[in-house]
Design an enzyme around this catalytic site. Structure first.
Site, PDB file in Angstrom:
ATOM      1  N   GLU A  85       0.826  -1.213   0.000  1.00  0.00           N
ATOM      2  CA  GLU A  85       0.000   0.000   0.000  1.00  0.00           C
ATOM      3  C   GLU A  85       0.856   1.257   0.000  1.00  0.00           C
ATOM      4  O   GLU A  85       1.722   1.429   0.862  1.00  0.00           O
ATOM      5  CB  GLU A  85      -0.930   0.004   1.213  1.00  0.00           C
ATOM      6  CG  GLU A  85      -1.902   1.170   1.212  1.00  0.00           C
ATOM      7  CD  GLU A  85      -2.943   1.074   2.311  1.00  0.00           C
ATOM      8  OE1 GLU A  85      -3.442   2.127   2.727  1.00  0.00           O
ATOM      9  OE2 GLU A  85      -3.253  -0.055   2.743  1.00  0.00           O
ATOM     10  N   LYS A 280      -7.243  -0.144  11.539  1.00  0.00           N
ATOM     11  CA  LYS A 280      -6.651  -0.664  10.307  1.00  0.00           C
ATOM     12  C   LYS A 280      -5.398   0.128   9.966  1.00  0.00           C
ATOM     13  O   LYS A 280      -4.389  -0.432   9.517  1.00  0.00           O
ATOM     14  CB  LYS A 280      -7.668  -0.590   9.164  1.00  0.00           C
ATOM     15  CG  LYS A 280      -7.197  -1.249   7.862  1.00  0.00           C
ATOM     16  CD  LYS A 280      -6.503  -0.289   6.925  1.00  0.00           C
ATOM     17  CE  LYS A 280      -6.068  -0.985   5.636  1.00  0.00           C
ATOM     18  NZ  LYS A 280      -5.288  -0.092   4.752  1.00  0.00           N
ATOM     19  N   ASP A 296       3.827 -14.081  12.065  1.00  0.00           N
ATOM     20  CA  ASP A 296       2.492 -14.425  11.585  1.00  0.00           C
ATOM     21  C   ASP A 296       1.552 -13.233  11.751  1.00  0.00           C
ATOM     22  O   ASP A 296       1.002 -13.008  12.833  1.00  0.00           O
ATOM     23  CB  ASP A 296       1.977 -15.635  12.376  1.00  0.00           C
ATOM     24  CG  ASP A 296       0.658 -16.171  11.847  1.00  0.00           C
ATOM     25  OD1 ASP A 296       0.002 -15.472  11.050  1.00  0.00           O
ATOM     26  OD2 ASP A 296       0.274 -17.282  12.239  1.00  0.00           O
ATOM     27  N   HIS A 393      -1.991  10.907   0.444  1.00  0.00           N
ATOM     28  CA  HIS A 393      -2.150   9.536  -0.039  1.00  0.00           C
ATOM     29  C   HIS A 393      -2.212   9.485  -1.559  1.00  0.00           C
ATOM     30  O   HIS A 393      -1.571   8.622  -2.183  1.00  0.00           O
ATOM     31  CB  HIS A 393      -3.425   8.926   0.547  1.00  0.00           C
ATOM     32  CG  HIS A 393      -3.661   7.516   0.112  1.00  0.00           C
ATOM     33  ND1 HIS A 393      -2.931   6.457   0.614  1.00  0.00           N
ATOM     34  CD2 HIS A 393      -4.518   6.993  -0.793  1.00  0.00           C
ATOM     35  CE1 HIS A 393      -3.341   5.338   0.049  1.00  0.00           C
ATOM     36  NE2 HIS A 393      -4.306   5.634  -0.811  1.00  0.00           N
TER      37      HIS A 393
END
Length: 438
Positions: A85, A280, A296, A393
């Site tokens: 991202e 998030k 993990d 962004h």
């Protein structure tokens, strides 16, 4: 048309690929070429990758970037991040540099306990079960000594075993709830091996317990498995500065920025729709470092989101306040990580990433990962409460749009310069590129 296949796992890699491309792709040679394009030219390294999982047909690459200038407990770090991202690495780097000049990040490990459970069904008198558990508990630990020997030498091992009555949730359901210390290992295999031995011993010893009736002796072991919910494997990360030092320019005062920032955090604390996106963003930073260091990230994600819901409603992981003129932003988060075992000793880039981080212990890695999450959230909230999230962004996303449109190097250079002072949207980039190509 798709078709089933028997014995797929026994085929060679080339035969697997032949079947895949012939069955699912209109242009089999093109598909095969793409798959082979991502093979490693080093046969030994490619074989290593092939053996990580089953039915490997190629490698799936993610960019590995770095975010420098992280001052954590007065030690400088450059943090590796594996993520696709755009703007994540840039945001982390910007936050790191901001706090570098304000004392850096302070962290501490609160606890490192991990949990595993044996889930079983017992249809009988609970008083007898408690009596049996008291008698068999030393035997449970004794029968795992071969498994725990090396861990105990290093200072870890089994911390405690509890009998838990869960019959209010499911009829006749009980647990052996066990706490472990696994030191620098994530410890999944170690924990699961101990639990499976517990289950075997527990079931066998029940057959010999004189107070049990024949029915009570038939304990049914449902499963033995570690938990990825680790609320007692906890790390804290925080930053703080005087309120007036929070602002870097004249567009907004430090006090006004602190107020808006705290309001944004408060909203995420009470509004689940906002909290999910808020958290998030934290996980953008955390997952990227977890993946780069061979840990993990699915287990981390599951445990973190469960922790965010521990009070009965999904809420923000980060918190902020101003007290006596000092702004503080902090987070306590559960992270079960390892720096030995698994991919940490196999994947060459994982080894490199850990060396880049000064070969941290598991506790040190917990602190580094938590800082990456806190930095990411700080950068996001700062943008949201000032310029808006899209300005930065979309500028980072510009290159992805240009690549989708197959822009050449000259076009990329011209449009990168153009959008330094213009708003980036997909339609604006399309329009500007088409105008350039006229």
């Amino acid at each position: 048309m798709s078709k089933s296949i028997a014995g797929f796992s026994k085929l060679s890699k080339s035969k697997k690929i032949d079947w895949i491309v012939d069955t699912y792709f209109l242009n089999a040679e093109n598909a095969k070429g793409i798959l082979k394009q991502y093979w490693n030219n080093n046969d030994k390294l490619q074989q290593l990758h092939d053996e990580f999982i089953e039915n490997t047909i190629t490698n799936y690459y993610l960019p590995l970037g770095v975010a420098p200038n992280f001052l954590i407990n007065d030690r400088l770090y450059t943090i590796p991040m594996a993520i696709e991202e755009s703007s994540v690495v840039a945001a982390a780097s910007k936050a790191a540099k901001f706090w570098l000049e304000r004392g850096g990040f302070k962290t501490k490990v609160i606890s490192t306990t991990k949990i595993g459970q044996v889930h079983f069904i017992y249809k009988g008198d609970f008083k007898k079960l408690k009596q049996f558990f008291s008698q068999v508990k030393p035997k449970l630990i004794e029968d795992t000594e071969a498994i725990t020997k090396n861990m105990r030498k290093r200072g870890g091992g089994i911390l405690d075993i509890e009998l838990r009555d869960k019959t209010s949730d499911i009829d006749s359901y009980y647990q052996l709830h066990t706490a472990f210390e696994t030191l620098d290992a994530m410890g999944a295999n170690f924990i699961n091996s101990c639990l499976e031995q517990f289950a075997k011993t527990f079931k066998n010893e029940a057959l010999l317990f004189e107070l049990f009736s024949e029915r009570e002796k038939e304990i049914d072991i449902v499963m033995s498995i570690l938990s990825n919910y680790v609320p007692d494997c906890l790390v804290r990360a925080e930053v703080s500065c005087h309120v007036e030092d929070l602002s870097e320019d004249n567009t907004i005062s430090g006090k006004a920025l602190a107020n808006k920032f705290i309001q944004a955090v408060n909203i995420a604390e009470v509004e689940p729709y906002r909290a999910v996106t808020h958290n998030k963003g934290i996980m953008n930073g955390i997952d990227a470092v977890v993946l780069a260091t061979g840990n993990d990230f699915r287990a981390v994600e599951a445990g973190v989101h469960a922790y965010a819901s521990r009070h009965g409603s999904y809420s923000s992981l980060t918190h902020a306040k101003v007290k006596d003129g000092v702004f503080t932003f902090w987070m306590e988060i559960p992270l079960a990580l390892g720096t030995v075992g698994g991919l940490t000793g196999l994947h060459p880039l994982v080894k490199l990433a850990l060396e880049l981080l000064h070969n941290p212990s598991a506790k040190e890695l917990m602190q580094i990962v938590a800082v990456a999450g806190l930095a990411q959230n700080f950068a996001a909230l700062r943008s949201l409460t000032t310029t808006g999230i899209q300005q930065g962004h979309m500028k980072m996303h510009l290159m992805n749009i240009l690549n989708q449109m197959e822009a050449n190097d000259a076009e990329k250079q011209t449009l990168t310069e153009h959008f330094k002072t213009n708003t980036v949207t997909h339609s604006a980039v399309t329009k500007a590129l088409n105008k350039l190509r006229v």
